[in-house]
Design an enzyme around this catalytic site. Structure first.
Site, PDB file in Angstrom:
ATOM      1  CG  ASP A  62       2.573   0.778   7.903  1.00 16.53           C
ATOM      2  OD1 ASP A  62       2.295  -0.275   6.933  1.00 16.53           O
ATOM      3  OD2 ASP A  62       1.690   0.722   8.869  1.00 16.53           O
ATOM      4  CG  HIS A  92       0.230   3.082  12.565  1.00 12.55           C
ATOM      5  ND1 HIS A  92      -1.156   3.009  12.586  1.00 12.55           N
ATOM      6  CD2 HIS A  92       0.767   2.395  11.559  1.00 12.55           C
ATOM      7  CE1 HIS A  92      -1.454   2.107  11.774  1.00 12.55           C
ATOM      8  NE2 HIS A  92      -0.339   1.724  10.813  1.00 12.55           N
ATOM      9  CG  HIS A  99      -0.544   0.053   2.618  1.00 11.55           C
ATOM     10  ND1 HIS A  99      -0.159   1.402   2.984  1.00 11.55           N
ATOM     11  CD2 HIS A  99      -0.112  -0.858   3.303  1.00 11.55           C
ATOM     12  CE1 HIS A  99       0.123   1.112   4.559  1.00 11.55           C
ATOM     13  NE2 HIS A  99       0.220  -0.152   4.658  1.00 11.55           N
ATOM     14  CD  GLU A 133      -2.919  -1.105   5.500  1.00 12.33           C
ATOM     15  OE1 GLU A 133      -2.768  -2.308   5.892  1.00 12.33           O
ATOM     16  OE2 GLU A 133      -2.720  -0.196   5.880  1.00 12.33           O
ATOM     17  CD  GLU A 134      -1.354   2.515   7.495  1.00 11.17           C
ATOM     18  OE1 GLU A 134      -2.169   2.065   8.403  1.00 11.17           O
ATOM     19  OE2 GLU A 134      -0.300   2.101   7.558  1.00 11.17           O
TER      20      GLU A 134
END
Length: 340
Positions: free
Chosen positions: A171, A310, A61, A199-200
């Site tokens: 990420d 994150h 992603h 995606e998140e």
């Protein structure tokens, strides 16, 4: 370096264009087909040997967690909301960029000197924070910023310690980088690459991407949570830095295909590639949508362990990056032979 350019690009969920354009330019001349769908996914096809006739999808992603401007107050400070799962405890004093022009700003809060004693032990709420762009009035700020502008963390890529990379958005720019490396390699296999959006915020892009590709097998490349401290027993550590790619067992959205996982482990062992298992069911990734698309698809999740995920910055090991690439390449070569 490609990973540096990818991590320093802005691509908060729903605003992946800068990342998508960078990936498209990197793949020019290396793939046979490339398209962007209506939701913003970038889907590419590298034609090659395919004795089984099965379609292999490799997904990563493009988006990252970030913020969104929701208001501008009378003094020119910006109020914001999170996009994706962000720990609000780490936001104070972080540098950010706002909008397409990447206007610099700093996340601020009331100084500790002015807080009441009972405030010291409390985590500041998002509503207690603001972004300072140096404006002195709402009118001045409105000339530079609009409601709905995306806000990305401003963390330059750097290397530190013994082969450790520090950057934002690992990420999942680490997955995007490995997938690009695979597509640019000399592997003679038929591969569909899916660089997905959002995606998140709920695995939004993966379902439409899989619907178009209709894969029989999928590899999901991720940067996954890594946390290893002395106080924890080994079974409580989801992954460990420098111990190799993490193979998923189960997460919030997927119970991974056991037969495929065992084949992946065997491939790692035969090629003397270090690996570990992702020992937590927390979190999820695009497999949650891919494996239930159409008539179903066997998936495996292979991740680069990523500390401080994150947050405004994360850490990965270069050896984990290299060994993740080696494992994915070895899996594809077995697929190419029709062995999977």
């Amino acid at each position: 370096m490609l990973l540096k350019r990818l991590t320093e690009a802005s691509g908060v969920s729903g605003n992946e264009k800068e990342v998508r354009d960078l990936i498209m330019s990197s793949l020019e001349g290396y793939v046979d087909e490339i398209k962007t769908d209506r939701i913003g996914n970038l889907i590419v096809h590298k034609k090659g040997s395919n004795p089984s006739g099965k379609r292999l999808m490799i997904a990563a992603h493009m988006d990252e967690v970030g913020l969104l401007v929701k208001d501008i107050d009378s003094s020119g400070l910006l109020k914001f909301m999170p996009v994706g799962g962000i720990d609000k405890r780490v936001l104070v004093s972080k540098a950010v960029t706002i909008g397409e022009k990447k206007l610099p700003g700093v996340i601020g809060a009331k100084p500790i000197h002015l807080q009441k004693r009972d405030e010291w032990s409390k985590v500041l709420d998002i509503d207690d924070l603001y972004i300072d762009i140096g404006a002195t009035s709402k009118e001045e700020a409105e000339r530079q910023v609009s409601i709905g502008d995306y806000v990305a963390f401003d963390t330059p890529y750097s290397e530190m310690g013994n082969g450790t990379i520090k950057a934002k958005s690992l990420d999942d720019r680490v997955g995007c980088s490995i997938l690009i490396d695979i597509l640019k390699s000399d592997i003679d296999a038929d591969i569909y690459g899916a660089f997905t959006v959002m995606e998140e915020v709920g695995l939004v892009g993966a379902g439409p991407a899989a619907y178009q590709i209709k894969p029989h097998m999928a590899i999901v490349l991720e940067g996954t949570l890594c946390y290893e401290i002395d106080e924890l027993d080994s079974h409580q550590m989801p992954t460990m830095l420098g111990k190799g790619p993490a193979i998923s067992l189960i997460d919030r959205t997927t119970v991974y295909d056991r037969s495929l996982r065992e084949q992946v482990v065997k491939i790692a062992q035969e090629n003397k590639i270090p690996y570990q298992f992702r020992k937590t069911s927390m979190g999820g990734n695009d497999s949650g949508r891919i494996h239930i698309s159409g008539t179903g698809c066997a998936t495996t999740g292979i991740s680069v362990p990523t500390r401080y995920i994150h947050s405004p910055l994360s850490l990965i090991s270069k050896s984990d990056y290299d060994n993740t690439y080696r494992l994915v390449e070895a899996i594809i070569r077995e697929f190419e032979k029709g062995a999977i």
